[in-house]
Design a protein around this motif. Sequence first.
Motif, mmCIF file in Angstrom:
data_model
loop_
_atom_site.group_PDB
_atom_site.id
_atom_site.type_symbol
_atom_site.label_atom_id
_atom_site.label_comp_id
_atom_site.label_asym_id
_atom_site.label_seq_id
_atom_site.Cartn_x
_atom_site.Cartn_y
_atom_site.Cartn_z
ATOM 1 N N GLN A 1 0.850 -1.189 0.000
ATOM 2 C CA GLN A 1 0.000 0.000 0.000
ATOM 3 C C GLN A 1 0.880 1.231 0.000
ATOM 4 O OE1 GLN A 1 -3.104 0.210 2.977
ATOM 5 N NE2 GLN A 1 -4.263 1.562 1.629
ATOM 6 N N ALA A 2 0.808 1.983 -1.093
ATOM 7 C CA ALA A 2 1.538 3.231 -1.195
ATOM 8 C C ALA A 2 0.651 4.369 -0.696
ATOM 9 C CB ALA A 2 1.945 3.472 -2.646
ATOM 10 N N PRO A 3 1.251 5.460 -0.231
ATOM 11 C CA PRO A 3 0.454 6.584 0.292
ATOM 12 C C PRO A 3 -0.563 7.069 -0.737
ATOM 13 C CG PRO A 3 2.757 6.884 0.820
ATOM 14 C CD PRO A 3 2.690 5.703 -0.092
ATOM 15 N N GLY A 4 -1.814 7.168 -0.321
ATOM 16 C CA GLY A 4 -2.852 7.669 -1.194
ATOM 17 C C GLY A 4 -3.357 6.695 -2.220
ATOM 18 N N LYS A 5 -2.893 5.450 -2.164
ATOM 19 C CA LYS A 5 -3.302 4.447 -3.145
ATOM 20 C C LYS A 5 -3.919 3.241 -2.456
ATOM 21 C CE LYS A 5 0.085 5.657 -6.683
ATOM 22 N NZ LYS A 5 1.121 5.134 -7.620
ATOM 23 N N GLU A 6 -4.640 2.453 -3.252
ATOM 24 C CA GLU A 6 -5.235 1.240 -2.708
ATOM 25 C C GLU A 6 -4.173 0.157 -2.531
ATOM 26 O OE1 GLU A 6 -9.754 1.701 -4.526
ATOM 27 O OE2 GLU A 6 -8.530 -0.041 -5.020
ATOM 28 N N ARG A 7 -4.490 -0.777 -1.662
ATOM 29 C CA ARG A 7 -3.607 -1.904 -1.438
ATOM 30 C C ARG A 7 -3.552 -2.778 -2.696
ATOM 31 N NH1 ARG A 7 -4.725 -4.765 4.202
ATOM 32 N NH2 ARG A 7 -4.528 -2.608 4.824
ATOM 33 N N GLU A 8 -2.349 -3.188 -3.110
ATOM 34 C CA GLU A 8 -2.165 -4.005 -4.318
ATOM 35 C C GLU A 8 -1.521 -5.335 -3.970
ATOM 36 O OE1 GLU A 8 -0.532 -1.748 -7.877
ATOM 37 O OE2 GLU A 8 0.136 -0.499 -6.208
ATOM 38 N N GLY A 9 -1.957 -6.375 -4.645
ATOM 39 C CA GLY A 9 -1.343 -7.680 -4.470
ATOM 40 C C GLY A 9 0.001 -7.746 -5.172
ATOM 41 N N VAL A 10 1.040 -8.120 -4.446
ATOM 42 C CA VAL A 10 2.401 -8.214 -4.989
ATOM 43 C C VAL A 10 2.705 -9.638 -5.435
ATOM 44 C CG1 VAL A 10 4.844 -7.979 -4.439
ATOM 45 C CG2 VAL A 10 3.191 -6.329 -3.525
ATOM 46 N N ALA A 11 2.457 -10.589 -4.552
ATOM 47 C CA ALA A 11 2.764 -11.990 -4.846
ATOM 48 C C ALA A 11 1.963 -12.873 -3.899
ATOM 49 C CB ALA A 11 4.252 -12.268 -4.681
ATOM 50 N N ALA A 12 1.741 -14.107 -4.329
ATOM 51 C CA ALA A 12 1.007 -15.057 -3.496
ATOM 52 C C ALA A 12 1.588 -16.452 -3.686
ATOM 53 C CB ALA A 12 -0.475 -15.059 -3.852
ATOM 54 N N ILE A 13 1.411 -17.291 -2.669
ATOM 55 C CA ILE A 13 1.962 -18.645 -2.713
ATOM 56 C C ILE A 13 1.011 -19.615 -2.032
ATOM 57 C CG2 ILE A 13 3.259 -18.352 -0.555
ATOM 58 C CD1 ILE A 13 5.534 -19.990 -1.905
ATOM 59 N N ARG A 14 0.916 -20.829 -2.601
ATOM 60 C CA ARG A 14 0.184 -21.889 -1.928
ATOM 61 C C ARG A 14 1.102 -22.514 -0.887
ATOM 62 N NH1 ARG A 14 -2.003 -24.832 -7.270
ATOM 63 N NH2 ARG A 14 -3.594 -23.306 -7.836
ATOM 64 N N ARG A 15 0.602 -22.635 0.316
ATOM 65 C CA ARG A 15 1.459 -23.060 1.419
ATOM 66 C C ARG A 15 1.928 -24.502 1.265
ATOM 67 N NH1 ARG A 15 1.142 -24.418 6.928
ATOM 68 N NH2 ARG A 15 -1.064 -24.955 6.748
ATOM 69 N N ARG A 16 1.115 -25.372 0.675
ATOM 70 C CA ARG A 16 1.474 -26.790 0.590
ATOM 71 C C ARG A 16 2.407 -27.098 -0.578
ATOM 72 N NH1 ARG A 16 0.669 -29.322 5.376
ATOM 73 N NH2 ARG A 16 -1.299 -28.616 6.287
ATOM 74 N N ASP A 17 2.065 -26.641 -1.801
ATOM 75 C CA ASP A 17 2.867 -27.068 -2.954
ATOM 76 C C ASP A 17 3.778 -25.987 -3.507
ATOM 77 O OD1 ASP A 17 0.221 -26.910 -5.521
ATOM 78 O OD2 ASP A 17 1.292 -25.347 -4.436
ATOM 79 N N GLY A 18 3.722 -24.781 -2.938
ATOM 80 C CA GLY A 18 4.652 -23.737 -3.340
ATOM 81 C C GLY A 18 4.339 -23.036 -4.641
ATOM 82 N N THR A 19 3.187 -23.279 -5.249
ATOM 83 C CA THR A 19 2.803 -22.564 -6.470
ATOM 84 C C THR A 19 2.738 -21.068 -6.187
ATOM 85 O OG1 THR A 19 1.528 -24.452 -7.253
ATOM 86 C CG2 THR A 19 1.023 -22.310 -8.225
ATOM 87 N N THR A 20 3.250 -20.258 -7.132
ATOM 88 C CA THR A 20 3.317 -18.818 -6.923
ATOM 89 C C THR A 20 2.650 -18.033 -8.050
ATOM 90 O OG1 THR A 20 5.468 -18.712 -8.021
ATOM 91 C CG2 THR A 20 5.477 -18.999 -5.628
ATOM 92 N N GLU A 21 2.267 -16.813 -7.732
ATOM 93 C CA GLU A 21 1.773 -15.841 -8.707
ATOM 94 C C GLU A 21 2.323 -14.473 -8.325
ATOM 95 O OE1 GLU A 21 -0.470 -18.251 -11.348
ATOM 96 O OE2 GLU A 21 0.164 -16.152 -11.447
ATOM 97 N N TYR A 22 2.519 -13.619 -9.342
ATOM 98 C CA TYR A 22 3.090 -12.300 -9.100
ATOM 99 C C TYR A 22 2.295 -11.230 -9.848
ATOM 100 C CZ TYR A 22 7.132 -14.879 -7.425
ATOM 101 O OH TYR A 22 7.953 -15.714 -6.720
ATOM 102 N N GLY A 23 2.262 -10.036 -9.242
ATOM 103 C CA GLY A 23 1.717 -8.900 -9.953
ATOM 104 C C GLY A 23 2.682 -8.461 -11.042
ATOM 105 N N ASP A 24 2.153 -7.904 -12.112
ATOM 106 C CA ASP A 24 2.984 -7.536 -13.259
ATOM 107 C C ASP A 24 4.107 -6.573 -12.865
ATOM 108 O OD1 ASP A 24 0.232 -7.519 -15.674
ATOM 109 O OD2 ASP A 24 1.503 -9.150 -14.922
ATOM 110 N N SER A 25 3.849 -5.685 -11.944
ATOM 111 C CA SER A 25 4.862 -4.686 -11.557
ATOM 112 C C SER A 25 6.064 -5.299 -10.858
ATOM 113 C CB SER A 25 4.240 -3.625 -10.644
ATOM 114 O OG SER A 25 3.191 -2.942 -11.290
#
Length: 125
Positions: free
Chosen positions: A39-63
């Motif tokens: 969350q940057a000042p004055g902006k909405e919260r953005e998803g950066v990255a996520a991971i599945r806890r069991r198998d480690g699959t990941t996803e990332y925001g384009d930025s």
Amino acid sequence: QVQLVESGGGSTETGGSLILSCVMSGDISGIGRVAWFRQAPGKEREGVAAIRRRDGTTEYGDSWKGRFQIRRDSPGGRVVTLFANSLKPEDSGKYFCAAGPGLVLIPLNQTYAYWGQGTQVTVSS
């Protein structure tokens, strides 16, 4: 109840790196996915990255794709780390760790049941 505590934020210059850690406590048996948000000042919260806890699959925001890495310490473990590399001033903000049930990682900006208090990242030019 699940508690999340982030650490590792700080200040660096453009091109620098930081390592952000998220430690989960409590009953995490129902946690399927963990994510980092910015969350940057004055902006909405953005998803950066996520991971599945069991198998480690990941996803990332384009930025952040290609510069950041999200990792878990072990399958079903309690620590999720965000390796933030090649940092830019626009990466600055407060970084939050979030956790929740389920396995769907996309979209990144989805609801999570548990949130930490956040850790500040500042990148100067």
